[in-house]
Design a protein around this motif. Structure first.
Motif, mmCIF file in Angstrom:
data_model
loop_
_atom_site.group_PDB
_atom_site.id
_atom_site.type_symbol
_atom_site.label_atom_id
_atom_site.label_comp_id
_atom_site.label_asym_id
_atom_site.label_seq_id
_atom_site.Cartn_x
_atom_site.Cartn_y
_atom_site.Cartn_z
ATOM 1 N N ARG A 6 -41.278 -26.562 -10.453
ATOM 2 C CA ARG A 6 -40.232 -25.547 -10.335
ATOM 3 C C ARG A 6 -39.154 -25.783 -11.380
ATOM 4 N N ASP A 7 -38.731 -27.049 -11.538
ATOM 5 C CA ASP A 7 -37.730 -27.401 -12.537
ATOM 6 C C ASP A 7 -38.242 -27.113 -13.943
ATOM 7 N N LEU A 8 -39.477 -27.451 -14.199
ATOM 8 C CA LEU A 8 -40.079 -27.213 -15.505
ATOM 9 C C LEU A 8 -40.152 -25.721 -15.821
ATOM 10 N N SER A 9 -40.531 -24.905 -14.838
ATOM 11 C CA SER A 9 -40.617 -23.462 -15.077
ATOM 12 C C SER A 9 -39.236 -22.854 -15.299
ATOM 13 N N ILE A 10 -38.229 -23.321 -14.580
ATOM 14 C CA ILE A 10 -36.866 -22.813 -14.781
ATOM 15 C C ILE A 10 -36.353 -23.197 -16.163
ATOM 16 N N ARG A 11 -36.613 -24.436 -16.579
ATOM 17 C CA ARG A 11 -36.198 -24.867 -17.919
ATOM 18 C C ARG A 11 -36.893 -24.062 -19.005
ATOM 19 N N ALA A 12 -38.172 -23.787 -18.834
ATOM 20 C CA ALA A 12 -38.910 -22.988 -19.817
ATOM 21 C C ALA A 12 -38.367 -21.564 -19.864
ATOM 22 N N TYR A 13 -38.047 -21.002 -18.729
ATOM 23 C CA TYR A 13 -37.504 -19.649 -18.664
ATOM 24 C C TYR A 13 -36.152 -19.564 -19.368
ATOM 25 N N VAL A 14 -35.288 -20.541 -19.118
ATOM 26 C CA VAL A 14 -33.973 -20.556 -19.757
ATOM 27 C C VAL A 14 -34.119 -20.763 -21.261
ATOM 28 N N TRP A 15 -35.022 -21.666 -21.656
ATOM 29 C CA TRP A 15 -35.252 -21.892 -23.084
ATOM 30 C C TRP A 15 -35.743 -20.614 -23.754
ATOM 31 N N LEU A 16 -36.632 -19.886 -23.093
ATOM 32 C CA LEU A 16 -37.155 -18.644 -23.657
ATOM 33 C C LEU A 16 -36.057 -17.593 -23.781
ATOM 34 N N GLN A 17 -35.166 -17.519 -22.816
ATOM 35 C CA GLN A 17 -34.059 -16.573 -22.905
ATOM 36 C C GLN A 17 -33.128 -16.914 -24.062
ATOM 37 N N ILE A 18 -32.818 -18.189 -24.216
ATOM 38 C CA ILE A 18 -31.953 -18.615 -25.317
ATOM 39 C C ILE A 18 -32.640 -18.353 -26.654
ATOM 40 N N PHE A 19 -33.922 -18.672 -26.736
ATOM 41 C CA PHE A 19 -34.674 -18.441 -27.959
ATOM 42 C C PHE A 19 -34.720 -16.955 -28.295
ATOM 43 N N ALA A 20 -34.898 -16.104 -27.297
ATOM 44 C CA ALA A 20 -34.948 -14.653 -27.523
ATOM 45 C C ALA A 20 -33.611 -14.128 -28.026
ATOM 46 N N MET A 21 -32.504 -14.694 -27.568
ATOM 47 C CA MET A 21 -31.192 -14.256 -28.040
ATOM 48 C C MET A 21 -30.925 -14.751 -29.458
ATOM 49 N N GLN A 22 -31.338 -15.962 -29.763
ATOM 50 C CA GLN A 22 -31.046 -16.544 -31.066
ATOM 51 C C GLN A 22 -32.041 -16.150 -32.144
ATOM 52 N N GLU A 23 -33.283 -15.940 -31.788
ATOM 53 C CA GLU A 23 -34.355 -15.661 -32.757
ATOM 54 C C GLU A 23 -35.203 -14.456 -32.345
ATOM 55 N N PRO A 24 -34.636 -13.257 -32.277
ATOM 56 C CA PRO A 24 -35.430 -12.113 -31.816
ATOM 57 C C PRO A 24 -36.573 -11.741 -32.759
ATOM 58 N N VAL A 25 -36.371 -11.902 -34.053
ATOM 59 C CA VAL A 25 -37.420 -11.550 -35.017
ATOM 60 C C VAL A 25 -38.600 -12.502 -34.879
ATOM 61 N N ARG A 26 -38.301 -13.777 -34.766
ATOM 62 C CA ARG A 26 -39.365 -14.775 -34.615
ATOM 63 C C ARG A 26 -40.111 -14.582 -33.300
ATOM 64 N N LEU A 27 -39.397 -14.225 -32.240
ATOM 65 C CA LEU A 27 -40.040 -13.987 -30.947
ATOM 66 C C LEU A 27 -40.973 -12.785 -31.014
ATOM 67 N N ARG A 28 -40.529 -11.696 -31.647
ATOM 68 C CA ARG A 28 -41.403 -10.530 -31.791
ATOM 69 C C ARG A 28 -42.651 -10.865 -32.596
ATOM 70 N N ALA A 29 -42.502 -11.647 -33.649
ATOM 71 C CA ALA A 29 -43.661 -12.032 -34.453
ATOM 72 C C ALA A 29 -44.629 -12.878 -33.631
ATOM 73 N N ALA A 30 -44.098 -13.793 -32.842
ATOM 74 C CA ALA A 30 -44.960 -14.648 -32.013
ATOM 75 C C ALA A 30 -45.677 -13.841 -30.934
ATOM 76 N N LEU A 31 -44.970 -12.925 -30.304
ATOM 77 C CA LEU A 31 -45.599 -12.090 -29.270
ATOM 78 C C LEU A 31 -46.672 -11.183 -29.868
ATOM 79 N N THR A 32 -46.392 -10.614 -31.042
ATOM 80 C CA THR A 32 -47.391 -9.778 -31.713
ATOM 81 C C THR A 32 -48.624 -10.592 -32.052
ATOM 82 N N SER A 33 -48.410 -11.790 -32.543
ATOM 83 C CA SER A 33 -49.537 -12.654 -32.876
ATOM 84 C C SER A 33 -50.348 -13.037 -31.646
#
Length: 80
Positions: A6-33
């Motif tokens: 549960r702790d690991l999934s919450i940390r991953a979720y928060v990391w993904l949210q922070i990453f999406a705010m800071q690197e939206p272009v990189r996130l879109r490229a990764a999701l497309t790939s």
């Protein structure tokens, strides 16, 4: 053990949210790939056709390369 996951999934979720705010272009490229990899590479591996595999690899790598070049253009100049 349940608390650990549960702790690991919450940390991953928060990391993904922070990453999406800071690197939206990189996130879109990764999701497309990832979508292209599932749609192209998995069936190509089942049929073992080289052309499909090469095309799939190029289709997955291209959005990453384009996303990185676009990211460099939209990143503020003071973050070098």
């Amino acid at each position: 053990m349940k608390t650990f996951f549960r702790d690991l999934s919450i940390r991953a979720y928060v990391w993904l949210q922070i990453f999406a705010m800071q690197e939206p272009v990189r996130l879109r490229a990764a999701l497309t790939s990832a979508v292209l990899a599932l749609g192209v590479l998995v069936p190509a591996l089942a049929s073992q056709e080289t052309a499909h595999t090469v095309g799939g690899v190029l289709a997955v790598v291209l959005p990453i390369v384009v996303g990185e070049s676009a990211r460099r253009r939209v990143t503020p100049a003071d973050e070098e």
